[in-house]
Design a protein around this motif. Structure first.
Motif, PDB file in Angstrom:
ATOM      1  N   THR A  67      41.524  29.380  40.605  1.00 17.89           N
ATOM      2  CA  THR A  67      41.020  30.607  41.213  1.00 17.89           C
ATOM      3  C   THR A  67      41.823  31.815  40.751  1.00 17.89           C
ATOM      4  N   THR A  68      41.102  32.809  40.246  1.00 20.48           N
ATOM      5  CA  THR A  68      41.740  34.013  39.724  1.00 20.48           C
ATOM      6  C   THR A  68      40.804  35.191  39.941  1.00 20.48           C
ATOM      7  N   THR A  69      41.088  36.316  39.312  1.00 25.31           N
ATOM      8  CA  THR A  69      40.229  37.485  39.436  1.00 25.31           C
ATOM      9  C   THR A  69      39.475  37.736  38.142  1.00 25.31           C
ATOM     10  N   GLY A 122      39.402  40.481  36.549  1.00 33.00           N
ATOM     11  CA  GLY A 122      40.298  41.207  35.657  1.00 33.00           C
ATOM     12  C   GLY A 122      41.176  40.270  34.848  1.00 33.00           C
ATOM     13  N   ASP A 123      41.698  39.232  35.499  1.00 31.33           N
ATOM     14  CA  ASP A 123      42.535  38.267  34.788  1.00 31.33           C
ATOM     15  C   ASP A 123      41.720  37.453  33.788  1.00 31.33           C
ATOM     16  N   PRO A 150      33.544  44.190  39.507  1.00 35.34           N
ATOM     17  CA  PRO A 150      34.847  44.729  39.904  1.00 35.34           C
ATOM     18  C   PRO A 150      35.983  43.807  39.483  1.00 35.34           C
ATOM     19  N   PRO A 151      37.083  44.359  38.974  1.00 33.18           N
ATOM     20  CA  PRO A 151      38.173  43.523  38.464  1.00 33.18           C
ATOM     21  C   PRO A 151      38.805  42.626  39.516  1.00 33.18           C
ATOM     22  N   GLU A 152      38.698  43.009  40.779  1.00 34.72           N
ATOM     23  CA  GLU A 152      39.311  42.204  41.838  1.00 34.72           C
ATOM     24  C   GLU A 152      38.421  41.067  42.315  1.00 34.72           C
ATOM     25  N   ARG A 153      37.203  40.977  41.807  1.00 33.48           N
ATOM     26  CA  ARG A 153      36.284  39.911  42.232  1.00 33.48           C
ATOM     27  C   ARG A 153      36.889  38.545  41.944  1.00 33.48           C
ATOM     28  N   SER A 154      36.808  37.625  42.884  1.00 36.72           N
ATOM     29  CA  SER A 154      37.361  36.279  42.718  1.00 36.72           C
ATOM     30  C   SER A 154      36.483  35.446  41.790  1.00 36.72           C
ATOM     31  N   SER A 198      29.486  38.013  37.569  1.00 34.52           N
ATOM     32  CA  SER A 198      30.038  38.990  36.640  1.00 34.52           C
ATOM     33  C   SER A 198      29.810  38.541  35.195  1.00 34.52           C
TER      34      SER A 198
END
Length: 269
Positions: free
Chosen positions: A148-150, A152-153, A171-175, A220
């Motif tokens: 699990t990451t974002t 953006g990562d 959005p970059p913060e989306r899981s 995304s």
């Protein structure tokens, strides 16, 4: 080894039956009965790649992209307003004695190739767009899980793994936990991505409205560029050629040249 024997090995490994019905795979030009003197592996079957092969003393060019899907109307020395680049590539191949073998959507569908793309992102494959619950079956795209990451990562990881500067929808913060990876174009696979319940799709390219619809529906999209997303196939094919029995010292690879630039890069130059 003859070119015909090399072709037979590659098509046994990546069967024609796995290819799309519209695709053109296998031998496009050359003498199947000639002995292989060397192999150049490249993404595109361009006239430049043919010349590179010949200059290296290789009489076989193995590529992912076919030199053409539908045969050109003419085969001329150089592309111009009336004659396309594919015809010029075939003309150069015949002139220089270089055979062209291409493994396209039959490679795309092969678990070996698509799972390699997933591994570049640290994903554990579980299946494909067409068979999301069985990684052993041929199918387009690799569907699997990552820690699990974002988003953006994921985008930063993809940028490094594929040497790309991706465009990202969402959005970059989306899981992100469940991911799909596909070389080349997403095409009409968007609905299959959604039905596979992935949080993000990493691919070469996709249309504006497709990307917009996907991220608004919770999926995304990371767009790497068609060429960057499929450059890893060159390594896969070079290893396959070696496995066929070709001396590794007579196998060379060609990095897909950048044929485009951005205005930002142009201003920096």
């Amino acid at each position: 080894m003859t070119i015909e024997a090399l072709l037979s090995y590659l098509l046994d490994r990546y069967p024609v039956e796995q290819a799309e019905s519209w695709d053109h795979v296998g031998l496009s030009a050359g003498d199947p009965h000639a002995e292989v003197t060397g192999v150049l592996v490249a993404l595109d079957a361009s006239a430049e790649a043919v010349r590179r092969a010949a200059d290296l003393g290789a009489n076989v060019l193995v590529t992912h992209h076919p030199v053409y899907i539908s045969a050109p109307k003419s085969f001329t020395p150089a592309p111009d307003a009336e004659h396309n680049a594919a015809g010029a590539a075939v003309f150069e191949a015949i002139r220089r004695g270089v055979s062209i073998i291409s493994l396209h959507t039959n490679l795309d569908r092969d678990p070996e190739a698509r799972n390699h793309l997933a591994s570049l992102l640290g994903a554990t494959p579980e299946g494909s767009f067409e068979h999301p619950d069985d990684a052993a079956l041929p199918g387009l795209g690799s569907v699997g899980v990552i820690p699990t990451t974002t988003l953006g990562d994921v985008a930063r990881l993809a940028a490094n793994a594929f040497s790309s500067d991706p465009r990202v929808w969402g959005p970059p913060e989306r899981s992100v936990r469940r991911i799909a990876v596909l070389g080349g174009s997403l095409g009409d696979l968007a609905e299959l991505a959604l039905s596979s319940h992935v949080d993000a799709v990493v691919c070469g390219e996709a249309g504006y409205h497709v990307c917009q619809d996907l991220w608004l529906r919770g999926c995304s999209v990371v767009l790497l560029g068609h060429d960057r997303s499929e450059q890893p196939f060159v390594d896969i094919l070079s290893k396959a050629v070696a496995s066929a029995g070709i001396d590794p010292s007579s196998i060379a690879t060609m990095e897909c040249p950048r044929q485009w630039w951005t205005t930002y890069e142009g201003e920096r130059a």
